[in-house]
Design a protein around this motif. Structure first.
Motif, PDB file in Angstrom:
ATOM      1  N   UNK A  43      -2.377  75.065  19.073  1.00 13.72           N
ATOM      2  CA  UNK A  43      -3.130  73.806  19.054  1.00 13.72           C
ATOM      3  C   UNK A  43      -4.606  74.077  18.794  1.00 13.72           C
ATOM      4  N   UNK A  44      -5.138  75.140  19.414  1.00 14.35           N
ATOM      5  CA  UNK A  44      -6.551  75.478  19.213  1.00 14.35           C
ATOM      6  C   UNK A  44      -6.775  75.865  17.745  1.00 14.35           C
ATOM      7  N   UNK A  45      -5.827  76.624  17.207  1.00 16.24           N
ATOM      8  CA  UNK A  45      -5.936  77.008  15.790  1.00 16.24           C
ATOM      9  C   UNK A  45      -5.992  75.776  14.897  1.00 16.24           C
ATOM     10  N   UNK A  46      -5.120  74.797  15.230  1.00 14.89           N
ATOM     11  CA  UNK A  46      -5.101  73.568  14.418  1.00 14.89           C
ATOM     12  C   UNK A  46      -6.452  72.862  14.490  1.00 14.89           C
ATOM     13  N   UNK A  47      -7.029  72.842  15.690  1.00 19.26           N
ATOM     14  CA  UNK A  47      -8.356  72.233  15.855  1.00 19.26           C
ATOM     15  C   UNK A  47      -9.371  72.909  14.964  1.00 19.26           C
ATOM     16  N   UNK A  48      -9.329  74.256  14.966  1.00 20.15           N
ATOM     17  CA  UNK A  48     -10.279  75.022  14.170  1.00 20.15           C
ATOM     18  C   UNK A  48     -10.103  74.722  12.691  1.00 20.15           C
ATOM     19  N   UNK A  74     -19.173  76.142  17.427  1.00 21.07           N
ATOM     20  CA  UNK A  74     -19.310  74.892  16.672  1.00 21.07           C
ATOM     21  C   UNK A  74     -20.656  74.243  16.964  1.00 21.07           C
ATOM     22  N   UNK A  75     -21.035  74.254  18.249  1.00 14.53           N
ATOM     23  CA  UNK A  75     -22.330  73.659  18.590  1.00 14.53           C
ATOM     24  C   UNK A  75     -23.450  74.349  17.838  1.00 14.53           C
ATOM     25  N   UNK A  76     -23.369  75.688  17.830  1.00 14.97           N
ATOM     26  CA  UNK A  76     -24.415  76.458  17.160  1.00 14.97           C
ATOM     27  C   UNK A  76     -24.423  76.167  15.658  1.00 14.97           C
ATOM     28  N   UNK A  77     -23.230  76.178  15.072  1.00 13.65           N
ATOM     29  CA  UNK A  77     -23.142  75.932  13.629  1.00 13.65           C
ATOM     30  C   UNK A  77     -23.658  74.541  13.297  1.00 13.65           C
ATOM     31  N   UNK A  78     -23.275  73.567  14.124  1.00 15.94           N
ATOM     32  CA  UNK A  78     -23.723  72.196  13.875  1.00 15.94           C
ATOM     33  C   UNK A  78     -25.244  72.106  13.931  1.00 15.94           C
ATOM     34  N   UNK A  79     -25.830  72.820  14.906  1.00 16.93           N
ATOM     35  CA  UNK A  79     -27.286  72.803  15.013  1.00 16.93           C
ATOM     36  C   UNK A  79     -27.924  73.387  13.765  1.00 16.93           C
ATOM     37  N   UNK A 107     -17.972  65.469  14.799  1.00 16.34           N
ATOM     38  CA  UNK A 107     -16.849  64.848  15.496  1.00 16.34           C
ATOM     39  C   UNK A 107     -16.713  65.524  16.852  1.00 16.34           C
ATOM     40  N   UNK A 108     -16.293  64.741  17.853  1.00 14.48           N
ATOM     41  CA  UNK A 108     -16.036  65.330  19.156  1.00 14.48           C
ATOM     42  C   UNK A 108     -14.744  66.145  19.027  1.00 14.48           C
ATOM     43  N   UNK A 109     -14.827  67.414  19.419  1.00 18.22           N
ATOM     44  CA  UNK A 109     -13.647  68.258  19.278  1.00 18.22           C
ATOM     45  C   UNK A 109     -12.777  68.097  20.510  1.00 18.22           C
ATOM     46  N   UNK A 110     -11.501  67.899  20.291  1.00 17.98           N
ATOM     47  CA  UNK A 110     -10.567  67.726  21.399  1.00 17.98           C
ATOM     48  C   UNK A 110     -10.496  68.990  22.243  1.00 17.98           C
ATOM     49  N   UNK A 111     -10.081  68.822  23.509  1.00 14.94           N
ATOM     50  CA  UNK A 111      -9.958  69.990  24.370  1.00 14.94           C
ATOM     51  C   UNK A 111      -8.488  70.207  24.675  1.00 14.94           C
ATOM     52  N   UNK A 112      -8.027  71.421  24.472  1.00 18.77           N
ATOM     53  CA  UNK A 112      -6.629  71.730  24.729  1.00 18.77           C
ATOM     54  C   UNK A 112      -6.527  72.261  26.153  1.00 18.77           C
ATOM     55  N   UNK A 113      -5.625  71.638  26.961  1.00 18.13           N
ATOM     56  CA  UNK A 113      -5.450  72.092  28.337  1.00 18.13           C
ATOM     57  C   UNK A 113      -4.623  73.370  28.340  1.00 18.13           C
TER      58      UNK A 113
END
Lengths: 425, 226
Positions: free
Chosen positions: A169-174, A206-211, A183-189
């Motif tokens: 799931x995390x890979x799919x998010x990436x 992502x935060x760093x890249x976005x900045x 976009x707000x990135x979903x959090x996988x439990x």
């Protein structure tokens, strides 16, 4: 770069488990065989010894050896010289008529001494049951191994698939994350430490890249704005001078240079900005675009230039040819490639535009390049150093192609410059 | 014809104002969003030249105000931002045209004239200089009364000259006017030369004077007097 073959982690761990299980079973089988054989030898030796002892006792009691069962084969030896050759052990198969099967027996031939006389004896013991025990032990190991191996495979694929689900799931998010979308990135439990750490790192990254992305974007936009306004003023003031005949009479050449260079500078700024925007993936409305109508639109746009140079347009366009790309970027590709063909095409020669189901080719006649072909896509690389040409068109096209999984090739063949674009997979 | 120039760079605003007054327009300047808003509340303009990046607000927000208060006012966006989203957004909001900086003043003049013509039905659809006349509705040029057979580009070129008479039009400006960015301006100079040669020939053979003069190797001028 050569890509080495990859395997998924589960297959790898399964394979390693299986290999270890096999080694463990194989060595324990060897060990057990060895132990059983030793046990059998020890047991038999013990039983032979007992029999020998009883025989010795029998002989010593003075009873006639003729009364012994014939199977014992006790013979009196004339001398003791051959004694050194004994004892001899021999395993044999004997047919058992009752059970109609061959049975294993062990024979011991030895010499015993009783009151100065030497007797050669042959003792035979059934070892059939022992051998059956050994075979049973070994035989049970194979199904046990198969069961265990199956268990390992099943365990790895089913519950591990469950364990790895957060990872996937995390890979799919990436994979689906696009820089610049904010976009707000979903959090996988997940309760797995490793995955949670990976996810946290991903979020931080992502935060760093976005900045960075935001900063770069602002910088680019500011540059575009801040540089163009002064350039507009320079150009407009120069136009005032151009409108002034008295000034032009004396300074036409100087004013011309200022004017041309200010235009050159602003176009350079615009184009470099465009390249930056493309690199930043700001044109992200990629869809499957049929190229035929787009090419036809561009051809209509240049048809008059083509006529003025007496070039001929030869097209062979495939209805179904398409690229997966943002339509605006596709426009830039065609604009630049066709412009190139028109500018560098030899007068009175054809320009060819061809599409097949998976390939686009644009070619024009012209003298060969005066620099190596592999440098054609470099920035600021021009054929004859025409000073006012930007030298960014092909660099732009290549950048767009690379970012959209398109492959662009250039070759010079039969006096023709040929550009080819295919989808790279 | 009254034009409001909304532009935060004072030098540029003054230069445009001067240029447009020379071309017979009445101009006013607003340097901030606030000032522009105030002026738009009080006065009516035929056309607004609007810079999007204002120090105290986004020019896009002015478009709807202008269009709801005075729908006849034409809006020409003039901005350094060449982002397509802005362009599409601006036109969607009701702007009539869009130009990016830097621009050629002759082009600005031509665009303003086209916009004003489009929005005012009462105005003449004819532009005449001496014996040459252009009918915008029919998209047809005449020398005296005989029609000229012009290609689309030759017609555009003639119109561009006649909208900017007695002004040196640089080759760069002509190229941009005719082809936009379809072709590098420099590459198109030969094409301009060809078009001008043909246009001259067509005008003179219909009995017109040769008004188009090459100037200093920089461009051409449509000379109406002397």
């Amino acid at each position: 770069m050569k890509k080495s073959r990859t395997f998924n982690l589960l297959s790898k761990t399964t394979f390693i488990y299986l290999l270890f299980t096999f080694i463990a079973f194989f060595s324990s089988a060897l060990f057990l065989t060895h132990e059983t054989d030793e046990f059998i030898d020890y047991e038999l030796a013990h039983r032979f010894e007992k029999s020998e002892h009883r025989l010795k006792h029998f002989i010593e009691s003075g009873k006639s050896i003729d009364r012994l069962p014939s199977s014992l084969r006790l013979t009196l030896l004339a001398d003791s010289t051959k004694m050194t050759n004994y004892p001899v052990y021999r395993d044999t198969l004997v047919y058992n008529t009752e059970l109609d099967e061959m049975h294993n027996y062990r024979k011991k031939i030895t010499v015993i001494e009783s009151s100065g006389q030497f007797y050669r004896i042959e003792l035979t013991k059934s070892i059939h049951d022992y051998f059956r025990l050994r075979d049973d032990i070994l035989g049970s190991m194979i199904p046990a191994f198969i069961l265990l191996a199956l268990g390992v495979v099943l365990f790895n694929y089913f519950p591990s698939g469950y364990l790895f689900q957060p990872f996937n799931s995390i890979l799919r998010l990436m994979q689906t994350y696009k820089v610049g979308e904010r976009r707000k990135i979903g959090k996988i439990e997940t309760s797995s430490t490793e995955f949670r750490r990976m996810q946290d790192l991903f979020h931080q990254m992502i935060d760093r890249i976005e900045d960075d992305y935001q900063n770069l974007k602002e910088y680019t936009e500011n540059m575009a704005h801040e540089i163009q306004t002064p350039l507009t003023i320079v150009r407009n003031k120069t136009e005032n001078l151009i409108a002034d005949e008295a000034v032009m009479e004396r300074q036409a050449e100087t004013i011309k240079i200022i004017y041309e260079e200010s235009i050159h500078l602003s176009k350079l700024g615009n184009t470099l900005n465009l390249i930056t925007k493309i690199e930043n993936n700001e044109f992200s409305n990629a869809t499957r675009v049929r190229t035929k109508p787009v090419i036809e639109k561009h051809l209509a746009g240049i048809s008059e230039l083509v006529q003025l140079k007496s070039l001929a347009l030869k097209t062979d366009l495939n209805e179904k040819h398409e690229f997966y790309i943002d339509p605006y970027l596709l426009d830039i590709i065609f604009k630049n490639l066709l412009r190139n063909a028109v500018i560098y095409g030899t007068n009175d020669s054809p320009i060819r535009i061809e599409t097949t189901s998976d390939r686009l080719a644009i070619s024009n006649y012209g003298p060969p390049l005066n620099f190596p072909a592999e440098k054609i896509f470099q920035r600021f690389r021009r054929n004859h150093q025409s000073k006012m040409s930007l030298g960014l068109g092909l660099a732009l096209v290549q950048k767009i192609c690379v970012l959209n999984n398109l492959r662009i090739d250039y070759k010079y063949k039969d006096e023709q410059h040929i550009f080819e674009i295919t989808e790279s997979h | 014809m009254k034009i409001l120039i909304i532009e935060d760079n004072n030098r540029l605003a003054l230069d445009m104002a001067q240029f447009l007054s020379d071309n017979g327009f009445v101009t006013e300047i607003a340097g901030t969003f606030r000032e522009a808003s105030d002026k738009l509340d009080i006065y009516q303009y035929d056309l607004v030249v609007l810079d999007l990046g204002l120090p105290d607000g986004n020019g896009l927000e002015l478009i709807q105000d202008i269009k709801s208060a005075t729908p006849k006012t034409s809006i020409l966006i003039l901005t350094a931002k060449d982002a397509i989203e802005d362009k599409v957004h601006g036109l969607d909001l009701g702007a009539d045209d869009y130009m990016t900086k830097p621009f050629h003043k002759a082009e600005l003049n031509a665009r303003i004239r086209s916009l004003l013509r489009r929005n005012k039905f009462k105005r003449s659809n004819i532009l005449q200089i001496n014996e040459i006349r252009v009918d915008f509705v029919a998209i047809q040029a005449f020398v005296n009364d005989s029609p000229l057979t012009l290609t689309r580009k030759e017609y555009d070129l003639l119109l561009y000259f006649m909208q900017n008479p007695d002004r040196l039009l640089t080759k760069e400006s002509i190229a941009e006017h005719l082809w936009g960015d379809h072709i590098d301006q420099v590459d198109s100079f030969d094409f301009i030369y060809n078009h001008i040669k043909n246009l001259r020939k067509k005008i003179t053979s219909a009995g017109g004077k040769n008004y188009i003069k090459a100037m200093y190797g920089m461009g051409y001028k449509f000379v109406t007097h002397k």
